[in-house]
Motif scaffolding. Structure first.
Motif, PDB file in Angstrom:
ATOM      1  N   GLU A  86       0.831  -1.207   0.000  1.00 37.20           N
ATOM      2  CA  GLU A  86       0.000   0.000   0.000  1.00 37.20           C
ATOM      3  C   GLU A  86       0.865   1.257   0.000  1.00 37.20           C
ATOM      4  N   MET A  87       1.927   1.259   0.809  1.00 45.36           N
ATOM      5  CA  MET A  87       2.845   2.398   0.820  1.00 45.36           C
ATOM      6  C   MET A  87       3.493   2.572  -0.548  1.00 45.36           C
ATOM      7  N   LEU A  88       3.854   1.451  -1.167  1.00 45.04           N
ATOM      8  CA  LEU A  88       4.491   1.501  -2.484  1.00 45.04           C
ATOM      9  C   LEU A  88       3.544   2.086  -3.523  1.00 45.04           C
ATOM     10  N   LEU A  89       2.293   1.659  -3.516  1.00 46.01           N
ATOM     11  CA  LEU A  89       1.330   2.176  -4.485  1.00 46.01           C
ATOM     12  C   LEU A  89       1.147   3.686  -4.349  1.00 46.01           C
ATOM     13  N   LYS A  90       1.264   4.197  -3.126  1.00 41.61           N
ATOM     14  CA  LYS A  90       1.122   5.638  -2.910  1.00 41.61           C
ATOM     15  C   LYS A  90       2.286   6.433  -3.510  1.00 41.61           C
ATOM     16  N   THR A  91       3.424   5.767  -3.724  1.00 47.66           N
ATOM     17  CA  THR A  91       4.558   6.464  -4.355  1.00 47.66           C
ATOM     18  C   THR A  91       4.346   6.636  -5.849  1.00 47.66           C
ATOM     19  N   GLU A  92       3.387   5.912  -6.415  1.00 49.81           N
ATOM     20  CA  GLU A  92       3.266   5.833  -7.864  1.00 49.81           C
ATOM     21  C   GLU A  92       2.230   6.784  -8.454  1.00 49.81           C
ATOM     22  N   ALA A  93       1.801   7.779  -7.680  1.00 48.89           N
ATOM     23  CA  ALA A  93       0.883   8.788  -8.217  1.00 48.89           C
ATOM     24  C   ALA A  93       1.644   9.644  -9.224  1.00 48.89           C
ATOM     25  N   ASN A  94       1.306   9.509 -10.509  1.00 50.68           N
ATOM     26  CA  ASN A  94       2.164  10.113 -11.540  1.00 50.68           C
ATOM     27  C   ASN A  94       1.921  11.605 -11.756  1.00 50.68           C
ATOM     28  N   ASP A  95       1.023  12.224 -10.981  1.00 54.00           N
ATOM     29  CA  ASP A  95       0.815  13.671 -11.147  1.00 54.00           C
ATOM     30  C   ASP A  95       2.073  14.451 -10.789  1.00 54.00           C
ATOM     31  N   ALA A  96       2.980  13.846 -10.017  1.00 58.62           N
ATOM     32  CA  ALA A  96       4.218  14.523  -9.643  1.00 58.62           C
ATOM     33  C   ALA A  96       5.320  14.350 -10.681  1.00 58.62           C
ATOM     34  N   LEU A  97       5.089  13.560 -11.720  1.00 57.28           N
ATOM     35  CA  LEU A  97       6.156  13.196 -12.648  1.00 57.28           C
ATOM     36  C   LEU A  97       6.109  13.945 -13.967  1.00 57.28           C
ATOM     37  N   TRP A  98       5.056  14.705 -14.250  1.00 53.88           N
ATOM     38  CA  TRP A  98       4.975  15.386 -15.540  1.00 53.88           C
ATOM     39  C   TRP A  98       4.574  16.839 -15.345  1.00 53.88           C
ATOM     40  N   HIS A  99       4.650  17.607 -16.416  1.00 58.00           N
ATOM     41  CA  HIS A  99       4.339  19.033 -16.343  1.00 58.00           C
ATOM     42  C   HIS A  99       3.743  19.493 -17.664  1.00 58.00           C
ATOM     43  N   GLY A 100       2.592  20.166 -17.571  1.00 63.35           N
ATOM     44  CA  GLY A 100       1.953  20.748 -18.751  1.00 63.35           C
ATOM     45  C   GLY A 100       1.424  22.111 -18.384  1.00 63.35           C
ATOM     46  N   VAL A 101       0.107  22.278 -18.399  1.00 61.25           N
ATOM     47  CA  VAL A 101      -0.500  23.521 -17.926  1.00 61.25           C
ATOM     48  C   VAL A 101      -0.471  23.556 -16.405  1.00 61.25           C
ATOM     49  N   PHE A 102      -0.610  22.392 -15.774  1.00 65.81           N
ATOM     50  CA  PHE A 102      -0.596  22.309 -14.325  1.00 65.81           C
ATOM     51  C   PHE A 102       0.839  22.127 -13.817  1.00 65.81           C
ATOM     52  N   GLY A 103       1.042  22.376 -12.541  1.00 59.18           N
ATOM     53  CA  GLY A 103       2.395  22.406 -11.966  1.00 59.18           C
ATOM     54  C   GLY A 103       3.148  21.107 -12.066  1.00 59.18           C
ATOM     55  N   GLY A 104       2.515  19.991 -11.663  1.00 54.08           N
ATOM     56  CA  GLY A 104       3.177  18.699 -11.761  1.00 54.08           C
ATOM     57  C   GLY A 104       4.496  18.656 -11.031  1.00 54.08           C
ATOM     58  N   VAL A 105       5.553  18.261 -11.737  1.00 60.13           N
ATOM     59  CA  VAL A 105       6.869  18.098 -11.131  1.00 60.13           C
ATOM     60  C   VAL A 105       7.395  19.413 -10.553  1.00 60.13           C
ATOM     61  N   TYR A 106       6.857  20.546 -11.000  1.00 61.11           N
ATOM     62  CA  TYR A 106       7.288  21.840 -10.470  1.00 61.11           C
ATOM     63  C   TYR A 106       6.730  22.115  -9.072  1.00 61.11           C
ATOM     64  N   LEU A 107       5.780  21.310  -8.604  1.00 66.76           N
ATOM     65  CA  LEU A 107       5.178  21.528  -7.285  1.00 66.76           C
ATOM     66  C   LEU A 107       5.902  20.669  -6.253  1.00 66.76           C
ATOM     67  N   PRO A 108       6.667  21.291  -5.351  1.00 69.49           N
ATOM     68  CA  PRO A 108       7.458  20.512  -4.384  1.00 69.49           C
ATOM     69  C   PRO A 108       6.607  19.632  -3.485  1.00 69.49           C
ATOM     70  N   ASN A 109       5.395  20.085  -3.129  1.00 72.25           N
ATOM     71  CA  ASN A 109       4.567  19.291  -2.225  1.00 72.25           C
ATOM     72  C   ASN A 109       4.159  17.953  -2.853  1.00 72.25           C
ATOM     73  N   LEU A 110       4.001  17.918  -4.181  1.00 73.14           N
ATOM     74  CA  LEU A 110       3.682  16.658  -4.847  1.00 73.14           C
ATOM     75  C   LEU A 110       4.872  15.705  -4.791  1.00 73.14           C
ATOM     76  N   ARG A 111       6.057  16.226  -5.054  1.00 72.73           N
ATOM     77  CA  ARG A 111       7.267  15.388  -4.976  1.00 72.73           C
ATOM     78  C   ARG A 111       7.510  14.947  -3.530  1.00 72.73           C
ATOM     79  N   ASP A 112       7.283  15.871  -2.579  1.00 65.55           N
ATOM     80  CA  ASP A 112       7.448  15.523  -1.159  1.00 65.55           C
ATOM     81  C   ASP A 112       6.562  14.337  -0.782  1.00 65.55           C
ATOM     82  N   ASN A 113       5.346  14.340  -1.305  1.00 66.32           N
ATOM     83  CA  ASN A 113       4.413  13.272  -0.963  1.00 66.32           C
ATOM     84  C   ASN A 113       4.897  11.929  -1.498  1.00 66.32           C
ATOM     85  N   CYS A 114       5.420  11.924  -2.732  1.00 60.30           N
ATOM     86  CA  CYS A 114       5.994  10.684  -3.272  1.00 60.30           C
ATOM     87  C   CYS A 114       7.139  10.196  -2.390  1.00 60.30           C
ATOM     88  N   TYR A 115       8.026  11.118  -2.030  1.00 61.59           N
ATOM     89  CA  TYR A 115       9.189  10.725  -1.240  1.00 61.59           C
ATOM     90  C   TYR A 115       8.799  10.273   0.165  1.00 61.59           C
TER      91      TYR A 115
END
Length: 422
Positions: free
Chosen positions: A90-119
């Motif tokens: 379950e913890m592993l699956l939570k690391t795989e939310a891909n909204d933190a891995l890409w960037h378009g119109v929305f922040g994505g990888v540019y948002l530190p809180n999303l990356r923090d959550n993966c880590y």
């Protein structure tokens, strides 16, 4: 209830714009021109049908920060098969939310809180694997180079051969926080559009703005003041060889002169044992096209309380240069961050002849402490990115860049300890 009309396969990509966003900046600008040219000859619908961008996984090439998160999940996925724990899965699956891995119109990888959550969840998984002191060597990034993982019961670090023998992970088990979760400042295809003058600029409303061309003139000037590009990745333990062009502003803007070839080139894993690893590179100092031999060796040792480092530079060139050792650290709250008792929110900081540099993380209630054997001057500046979002554009502090520096002739060393306390 109905018979199938035939076979259909979905491509490895989402919608059209996603394919554009996954391209590097120059190609993303080029595809707009190609699409416009094709539409003129064959119509817009045909242009949309046949002019395609890249694949989604190109985000892992475009953003090394995304790739690191992805490859960590692959490593943990292999270990999960052996562990056989639903809680771990379950913890592993939570690391795989891909909204933190890409960037378009929305922040994505540019948002530190999303990356923090993966880590956070990655570190939770790592914690479940055990906290005994260890050194592991593997190619966890699948890039053909070795990575070294050094761990004690407080934190773990990762050093990469390919990326300068530099530290790319500095994760606290107690805080479930990666202090190396920084972001390199890159050119994006839309950056030039921030400064195009089209119509009358207007303020954003609660409904947002129509396009990025609607940014105010004042807003565009703020973006310009903070728009800089890094020619190397914002990791830690980066060696620079410069001159009097290295000052507080040039470090912030990444515009100082560089004479060495160590900041963005591979090192070789030279030594390893149960407590330490060593990296080295036979490189050079370049003056007017001439190469003068130079070599840097790095030794990192994990103890119960600290990461010990011993970095030595030697060259046969008999001239004076400035040596700078760069670190890039990430925090949650930069308004409250204290650096040797001073607030970074006051701007760029400069220290002279110091043996200690302490960062007080009030959110995680931790201290990041550098202890040096010899005194160095130091700069501390924010790393600020400029990115687009659904409201137009935003500035985001991704981390702090630290440079310990001093002058040298022929030989120089940087020796000390890095700790997480609290």
């Amino acid at each position: 209830s109905e018979k199938a009309l035939g076979l259909a396969y979905l491509p490895e990509v989402s919608y059209y714009e996603m394919g554009e966003w996954s391209l590097n900046a120059d190609d993303a600008e080029l595809i707009e021109h190609v699409k416009h040219h094709a539409a003129g000859g064959f119509g817009s619908s045909n242009a949309d049908k046949f002019v395609k961008g890249g694949i989604w996984k190109n985000f892992l090439v475009k953003y090394e920060e995304s790739n690191r998160i992805h490859k960590k999940t692959l490593r943990l996925s292999e270990l999960a098969k052996k562990i056989g724990s639903e809680q771990f899965d379950e913890m592993l699956l939570k690391t795989e939310a891909n909204d933190a891995l890409w960037h378009g119109v929305f922040g994505g990888v540019y948002l530190p809180n999303l990356r923090d959550n993966c880590y956070k969840h990655i570190i939770e998984c790592e914690k479940r694997l055990g906290l005994s002191k260890s050194v592991e060597i593997s190619d966890e990034n699948f890039d053909g180079y070795m990575e070294a993982r050094l761990k004690n019961d407080s934190f773990y670090t990762v050093f990469e051969e390919k990326n300068g023998g530099q530290m790319t992970d500095f994760s606290s088990f107690g805080g479930l926080f990666n202090y190396q979760n920084t972001l390199t400042r890159r050119k994006e295809a839309y950056h030039s559009k921030f400064f195009e003058s089209k119509g009358t600029p207007k303020e954003a409303t609660d409904e947002g703005i129509d396009t990025i061309h609607d940014i105010t003139v004042e807003g565009a000037e703020v973006l310009k003041e903070n728009l800089f590009y890094d020619w190397y990745q914002k990791n830690s333990f980066i060696e620079h060889i410069s001159d009097d062009s290295f000052d507080l502003h040039s470090f912030f803007a990444c515009s100082f002169r560089e004479y060495g070839d160590f900041a963005n080139q591979p090192f070789k894993l030279a030594t390893e044992d149960k407590k330490s690893v060593g990296f080295e590179r036979d490189g050079g100092i370049y003056i007017f096209g001439d190469k003068h031999n130079a070599k840097i060796t790095k030794t990192f040792k994990i103890t119960d309380e600290a990461l010990k480092f011993d970095i030595v530079l030697k060259t046969d060139f008999d001239a004076s240069f400035v040596f700078a050792e760069e670190f890039n650290l990430h925090f949650c709250d930069y308004e409250e961050l204290l650096v040797n008792g001073e607030k970074l929110s006051n701007g760029k900081l400069s220290f002279e002849s110091i043996f200690h540099l302490k960062f007080e993380d009030t959110v995680n209630q931790k201290e990041i402490l550098f202890e040096l054997e010899t005194p160095f001057s130091a700069f501390v500046v924010p790393t600020i990115t400029v990115s687009q979002n659904e409201r137009g554009a935003e500035l985001c502090t991704q981390g702090v860049s630290i440079a310990f520096f001093s002058e040298f002739i022929r030989e120089h060393s940087f020796v000390g300890k890095l700790k997480i306390k609290g």
